[in-house]
Each structure stands twice: as C-alpha cells, then as structure tokens.
Design an enzyme around this catalytic site. Structure first.
Site, PDB file in Angstrom:
ATOM      1  N   LYS A   1      -0.976  -0.788  -4.480  1.00  0.00           N
ATOM      2  CA  LYS A   1      -2.224  -0.074  -4.150  1.00  0.00           C
ATOM      3  C   LYS A   1      -1.846   1.370  -3.866  1.00  0.00           C
ATOM      4  O   LYS A   1      -1.004   1.641  -3.004  1.00  0.00           O
ATOM      5  CB  LYS A   1      -2.868  -0.737  -2.938  1.00  0.00           C
ATOM      6  CG  LYS A   1      -3.799   0.121  -2.106  1.00  0.00           C
ATOM      7  CD  LYS A   1      -4.609  -0.755  -1.158  1.00  0.00           C
ATOM      8  CE  LYS A   1      -4.788  -0.112   0.207  1.00  0.00           C
ATOM      9  NZ  LYS A   1      -5.586  -0.943   1.127  1.00  0.00           N
ATOM     10  N   LEU A   2      -2.456   2.279  -4.618  1.00  0.00           N
ATOM     11  CA  LEU A   2      -2.198   3.700  -4.413  1.00  0.00           C
ATOM     12  C   LEU A   2      -3.320   4.293  -3.574  1.00  0.00           C
ATOM     13  O   LEU A   2      -4.499   4.118  -3.882  1.00  0.00           O
ATOM     14  CB  LEU A   2      -2.166   4.453  -5.747  1.00  0.00           C
ATOM     15  CG  LEU A   2      -1.072   4.115  -6.758  1.00  0.00           C
ATOM     16  CD1 LEU A   2      -1.254   4.995  -8.000  1.00  0.00           C
ATOM     17  CD2 LEU A   2       0.319   4.324  -6.159  1.00  0.00           C
ATOM     18  N   LYS A   3      -2.937   5.021  -2.541  1.00  0.00           N
ATOM     19  CA  LYS A   3      -3.934   5.754  -1.772  1.00  0.00           C
ATOM     20  C   LYS A   3      -4.335   6.970  -2.598  1.00  0.00           C
ATOM     21  O   LYS A   3      -3.458   7.662  -3.159  1.00  0.00           O
ATOM     22  CB  LYS A   3      -3.330   6.198  -0.438  1.00  0.00           C
ATOM     23  CG  LYS A   3      -3.092   5.037   0.527  1.00  0.00           C
ATOM     24  CD  LYS A   3      -4.397   4.503   1.057  1.00  0.00           C
ATOM     25  CE  LYS A   3      -4.177   3.526   2.203  1.00  0.00           C
ATOM     26  NZ  LYS A   3      -5.456   3.010   2.727  1.00  0.00           N
TER      27      LYS A   3
ATOM     28  N   ASP B   1      -7.163   3.070  -3.244  1.00  0.00           N
ATOM     29  CA  ASP B   1      -7.940   3.065  -1.995  1.00  0.00           C
ATOM     30  C   ASP B   1      -8.211   4.509  -1.577  1.00  0.00           C
ATOM     31  O   ASP B   1      -7.280   5.281  -1.338  1.00  0.00           O
ATOM     32  CB  ASP B   1      -7.140   2.339  -0.900  1.00  0.00           C
ATOM     33  CG  ASP B   1      -7.924   2.205   0.406  1.00  0.00           C
ATOM     34  OD1 ASP B   1      -9.095   2.640   0.460  1.00  0.00           O
ATOM     35  OD2 ASP B   1      -7.353   1.652   1.373  1.00  0.00           O
TER      36      ASP B   1
ATOM     37  N   ASP C   1     -14.034  -1.860   2.224  1.00  0.00           N
ATOM     38  CA  ASP C   1     -13.155  -2.048   3.374  1.00  0.00           C
ATOM     39  C   ASP C   1     -13.944  -1.585   4.611  1.00  0.00           C
ATOM     40  O   ASP C   1     -14.637  -2.392   5.245  1.00  0.00           O
ATOM     41  CB  ASP C   1     -11.862  -1.242   3.146  1.00  0.00           C
ATOM     42  CG  ASP C   1     -10.916  -1.221   4.341  1.00  0.00           C
ATOM     43  OD1 ASP C   1     -11.260  -1.761   5.407  1.00  0.00           O
ATOM     44  OD2 ASP C   1      -9.811  -0.636   4.243  1.00  0.00           O
TER      45      ASP C   1
ATOM     46  N   LYS D   1     -10.412  -7.529   6.901  1.00  0.00           N
ATOM     47  CA  LYS D   1      -9.456  -7.219   7.971  1.00  0.00           C
ATOM     48  C   LYS D   1     -10.047  -7.807   9.252  1.00  0.00           C
ATOM     49  O   LYS D   1     -11.109  -7.369   9.687  1.00  0.00           O
ATOM     50  CB  LYS D   1      -9.303  -5.710   8.138  1.00  0.00           C
ATOM     51  CG  LYS D   1      -8.599  -5.004   6.994  1.00  0.00           C
ATOM     52  CD  LYS D   1      -8.559  -3.513   7.252  1.00  0.00           C
ATOM     53  CE  LYS D   1      -7.865  -2.787   6.100  1.00  0.00           C
ATOM     54  NZ  LYS D   1      -8.010  -1.323   6.227  1.00  0.00           N
TER      55      LYS D   1
ATOM     56  N   ASN E   1     -10.259   5.394   1.080  1.00  0.00           N
ATOM     57  CA  ASN E   1     -10.610   5.539   2.498  1.00  0.00           C
ATOM     58  C   ASN E   1     -11.795   6.494   2.690  1.00  0.00           C
ATOM     59  O   ASN E   1     -11.748   7.428   3.503  1.00  0.00           O
ATOM     60  CB  ASN E   1      -9.405   5.991   3.332  1.00  0.00           C
ATOM     61  CG  ASN E   1      -8.408   4.874   3.562  1.00  0.00           C
ATOM     62  OD1 ASN E   1      -7.299   4.907   3.021  1.00  0.00           O
ATOM     63  ND2 ASN E   1      -8.779   3.864   4.330  1.00  0.00           N
TER      64      ASN E   1
ATOM     65  N   GLU F   1     -11.079   0.754  -3.869  1.00  0.00           N
ATOM     66  CA  GLU F   1     -11.426   0.379  -2.496  1.00  0.00           C
ATOM     67  C   GLU F   1     -12.093   1.544  -1.765  1.00  0.00           C
ATOM     68  O   GLU F   1     -11.564   2.660  -1.765  1.00  0.00           O
ATOM     69  CB  GLU F   1     -10.129  -0.054  -1.790  1.00  0.00           C
ATOM     70  CG  GLU F   1     -10.292  -0.541  -0.367  1.00  0.00           C
ATOM     71  CD  GLU F   1      -8.935  -1.003   0.211  1.00  0.00           C
ATOM     72  OE1 GLU F   1      -7.989  -1.274  -0.566  1.00  0.00           O
ATOM     73  OE2 GLU F   1      -8.834  -1.075   1.451  1.00  0.00           O
TER      74      GLU F   1
ATOM     75  N   GLY G   1      -4.607  -4.735   5.476  1.00  0.00           N
ATOM     76  CA  GLY G   1      -3.575  -4.527   6.496  1.00  0.00           C
ATOM     77  C   GLY G   1      -3.903  -3.288   7.306  1.00  0.00           C
ATOM     78  O   GLY G   1      -4.616  -2.397   6.842  1.00  0.00           O
TER      79      GLY G   1
ATOM     80  N   SER H   1       0.854  -1.176   0.000  1.00  0.00           N
ATOM     81  CA  SER H   1       0.000   0.000   0.000  1.00  0.00           C
ATOM     82  C   SER H   1       0.900   1.239   0.000  1.00  0.00           C
ATOM     83  O   SER H   1       1.727   1.404   0.887  1.00  0.00           O
ATOM     84  CB  SER H   1      -0.886  -0.027   1.246  1.00  0.00           C
ATOM     85  OG  SER H   1      -1.626   1.155   1.363  1.00  0.00           O
TER      86      SER H   1
HETATM   87  O1  SMG Z   1      -0.681  -2.695   6.721  1.00  0.00           O
HETATM   88  O2  SMG Z   1      -0.030  -2.556   4.665  1.00  0.00           O
HETATM   89  C1  SMG Z   1      -0.668  -2.151   5.621  1.00  0.00           C
HETATM   90  C2  SMG Z   1      -1.525  -0.916   5.432  1.00  0.00           C
HETATM   91  C3  SMG Z   1      -2.496  -1.088   4.337  1.00  0.00           C
HETATM   92  O3  SMG Z   1      -3.448   0.820   3.336  1.00  0.00           O
HETATM   93  C4  SMG Z   1      -3.492   0.063   4.248  1.00  0.00           C
HETATM   94  N1  SMG Z   1      -4.420   0.154   5.226  1.00  0.00           N
HETATM   95  O4  SMG Z   1      -7.593   1.480   4.397  1.00  0.00           O
HETATM   96  O5  SMG Z   1      -6.666  -0.308   3.787  1.00  0.00           O
HETATM   97  C5  SMG Z   1      -6.630   0.734   4.435  1.00  0.00           C
HETATM   98  C6  SMG Z   1      -5.442   1.140   5.261  1.00  0.00           C
HETATM   99  C7  SMG Z   1      -5.836   1.404   6.678  1.00  0.00           C
HETATM  100  C8  SMG Z   1      -4.744   1.906   7.544  1.00  0.00           C
HETATM  101  S1  SMG Z   1      -4.253   3.471   7.077  1.00  0.00           S
HETATM  102  C9  SMG Z   1      -3.255   4.150   8.268  1.00  0.00           C
HETATM  103 MG    MG Z   2      -8.638   0.446   2.817  1.00  0.00          MG
END
Ligand code: SMG
Ligand code: MG
Length: 377
Positions: free
Chosen positions: A169-171, A197, A247, A271, A199, A222, A299, A143
C-alpha cells in the site's frame, strides 16, 4: 467482573524509519496502553488494551493525551464508581455503559479491549476464538510511507517484497500519486497486489487526477476524500474504475451502513480503534459481508498487543483482502511484547487466552514516559 485497578502507561517508542503520510511525519509512536485489574468468577486477572490515537489530531479528531483524559475522567468512572449497584460488568456491555460519552471511539475501544482481554484470560479463550476467527494465519500487507523520491520508494518496496509481504500500500498525496504508482507498477509488474491510501488529502475537484490511477489496476484507493464526504465519495466512485475503500469515514456500524447504501464504499478498512472496539468491528464485518462488501483489517502503527488482536480479527471469514498487519519489525526495532513475526507473507493468529501476548514489564518500563493509576478500589 469487577474492575479493581486501572493504570495508564504513556509510552514513546522510536520507529525504525520516519513514517510520512499526507497529514504528517511520525518519528516515534506515542502510545497509550491501558492495564485493567479485575476480580472475576475465575479469580483476579489483568487485561491489556491499546489506544490507537496518534500524537496529534490529524488522522482523526482524537489524540493520545486527550484519550487518556477521557478514559480517566469519564470512561473509567462509568465502568466503576458510577456503575449501578448489582450490574455485572462484561466486555459486551462496556459500549452500553459509555454510550453517553459522545464520540471518542479510540478511547472507548482501548478500555473495551482491556476488559475483553481480562474476561477472555479468565475464561481461557483466545481473542480469535471469541471473535469468530476461522484461520490460523492471515496474509500480511505493508503500508509504505511517502518517500523523498521515486527511486527511494522503489528501494523500500523492493525491500518489503523481498521480505515476503504479499501486498503493497503506497501512501499518496496531491503531487505524489501517479508517478510513484507508475514506477512501482513498471518495476515490479502487474501481479503485485497494489493499493494506495490518500488519508483524505483530495477533493472531488481532483477526480480527473485520481482517474489517471485507473490504468494501474489497483486493488483499491483508500479514503481519497474527507472523513465526512460520504456523498462525495459516492460521486467519485461513479467516476472511477478503481474501487473506493473507506477508512476515516467509517467510525461505527451506522456509518458503514450509510456508506454501503450510498455506494460510497466498495471496500471497507476496519480498524477496531476507529470504530469503538473489536465488538463493533465484528458488527461491521458482519454487515459488510451481508452486503457483499469486502473488508480488510487496517493498522494504526500498533505495538504487538494491538497487532496480535488485529490478526485475530482478520481471521474472520469476511476479511478477504490482506490487512495492514505487518511484523513488529516493520515499525519497531524493539516492541513492548514478544515481536509479531511475518513468515512467508503471513502472520500467525495467537491462540493463547485473551490477546495472545501482553507487554513485557521491562520493555514497557523502557519506553514509558508516565504511568498513572487512574482507579483503585
Ligand atoms: O500499522 O501498518 C500500520 C500502519 C498502516 O497506513 C497505515 N495506517 O490511514 O491506514 C491509515 C494509516 C493510519 C496511521 S498513519 C500514521
Ligand atoms: Mg488509511
């Protein structure tokens, strides 16, 4: 088993680099580790659990210090002093005994994980064996946080691809979506498994922008919309070609069932912490598999403890997409367990009893901000 002690370890572990998402930037992992001592038929045993709540209630309603409070005041008593006489505690019944506490899946998951670890260590069975894993290794995705510039994003992605990660995976966030995705596609080609993703940073009004991502053949998008927007995710799904993966919205098997029947999720990110534990995670896996919905393991910036347990979960047959199961080195220079390694794009599933690894005392102590014994018989 009978629980004899419960200790909470509050840690602060520096990250190798800031991790920025649509809701904020993390510089350290404010972690909470649950240590359960128990008497079992096989003798005394210690089990470990990791609480995945973040420092602040921005990813979800829970936050790490709130979880510690819920565990201490309500969950531990329900499994110890308030447990009806003659009732034998098992990992499988933890969820039942704490069901009267509304919400707080991450706090519940941490406790259930510690009890399950203790139970499996006593029985000599690995997490993967117990959960129903069918693979020795799992593919490792990474990520990538929001960067300061597109150039920096390309450098970071290049580094991860060189290391061997098999999926990127790009935020994304409003204003940081089409441009970085286009740049990554045009630099690294169409063959790189790529997903994004958000969020929960968008609304249905942004559908035209999100639709522009369709041209990049992403594996999925996502959680584009808010946690409670199941109906709106279904509406968005009808307007996009890119599959929608949920998610934050999936907090239980019930919400997974709703999402699937509404057409709000073509894919589900599982998760364990978010859904109340590894047992509920398996139920969601089974449900999704029965509906032909792909799942992958998310994760939460876990330490080696949670990462190892996640790899075990991801070895179940319905986990058909690479998870956010990267090496310890993705986030930590020093982990609290033996580091989880990624080799040729895969992470090995631990085979020793319980979660394959436990915190190393010195490492745990080095990152510890506080330690509380919240129960002793
Ligand atoms: O543990 O590799 C990891 C983080 C993966 O992007 C990740 N998690 O929304 O999926 C999600 C985020 C939640 C935590 S962001 C601080
Ligand atoms: Mg996510």
């Amino acid at each position: 088993m009978i629980i004899t002690t419960v200790r909470l370890h509050r840690l602060s572990i520096p990250l190798v680099a800031p991790f920025t998402t649509s809701f904020g930037t993390e510089l350290t992992r404010e972690a909470l580790i649950v240590e359960v001592g128990a008497e079992t038929a096989h003798g005394p045993v210690t089990g470990w659990g990791e609480c995945v709540a973040m420092d602040e209630p921005l990813y979800s309603a829970e936050y790490v210090d709130g979880c510690a409070e819920v565990i201490r005041r309500w969950l531990v008593p329900a499994l110890t002093s308030s447990l009806p006489a003659g009732v034998e505690l098992t990992a499988e019944t933890v969820g039942h005994h704490v069901r009267h506490v509304v919400g707080h899946p991450m706090a519940k998951a941490a406790v259930e994980m510690a009890v399950l670890d203790a139970q499996l260590r006593a029985a000599g069975q690995s997490f993967a064996q117990y959960l129903g894993g069918v693979r020795d290794t799992v593919p490792s995705g990474v990520s990538v946080g929001i960067q300061d510039s597109v150039e920096q994003t390309l450098r970071v992605v290049d580094g991860y691809l060189t290391e061997g990660y098999v999926r990127i995976k790009l935020k994304i966030a409003p204003g940081w979506d089409v441009e970085p995705v286009r740049a990554v596609r045009s630099t690294f080609g169409d063959d790189v498994p790529l997903q994004v993703d958000a969020n929960a940073a968008y609304t249905l009004v942004d559908a035209p922008t999100l639709r522009r991502l369709d041209e990049f053949d992403l594996l999925l998008i996502e959680q584009p919309l808010a946690e409670n927007d199941l109906r709106q995710h279904a509406e968005l799904a009808s307007r996009l070609r890119t599959p929608i993966c949920l998610d934050e919205s999936v907090v239980s098997a019930e919400s997974a069932a709703d999402a699937i029947s509404l057409g709000a999720a073509q894919v589900i990110n599982i998760k364990p912490g978010r859904v109340g534990g590894y047992l509920e995670a398996v139920r969601i896996h089974d449900l999704a598999k029965a509906h032909g919905v792909a799942v992958w393991c998310g994760g939460m910036v876990e330490t080696g403890l949670g990462r190892s347990a996640n790899a075990a979960l991801a070895s179940l047959p319905g986990f058909v997409l690479p998870g956010d199961i990267s090496a310890s080195s993705r986030f930590y220079e020093l982990d609290i367990t033996e580091p989880v390694e990624m080799v040729s794009g895969r992470v090995a599933v631990d085979t020793t009893p319980g979660v394959g690894r436990a915190p190393v005392a010195d490492l745990l102590a080095g990152f510890r901000m506080a330690e509380h014994e919240v129960f002793a018989r």
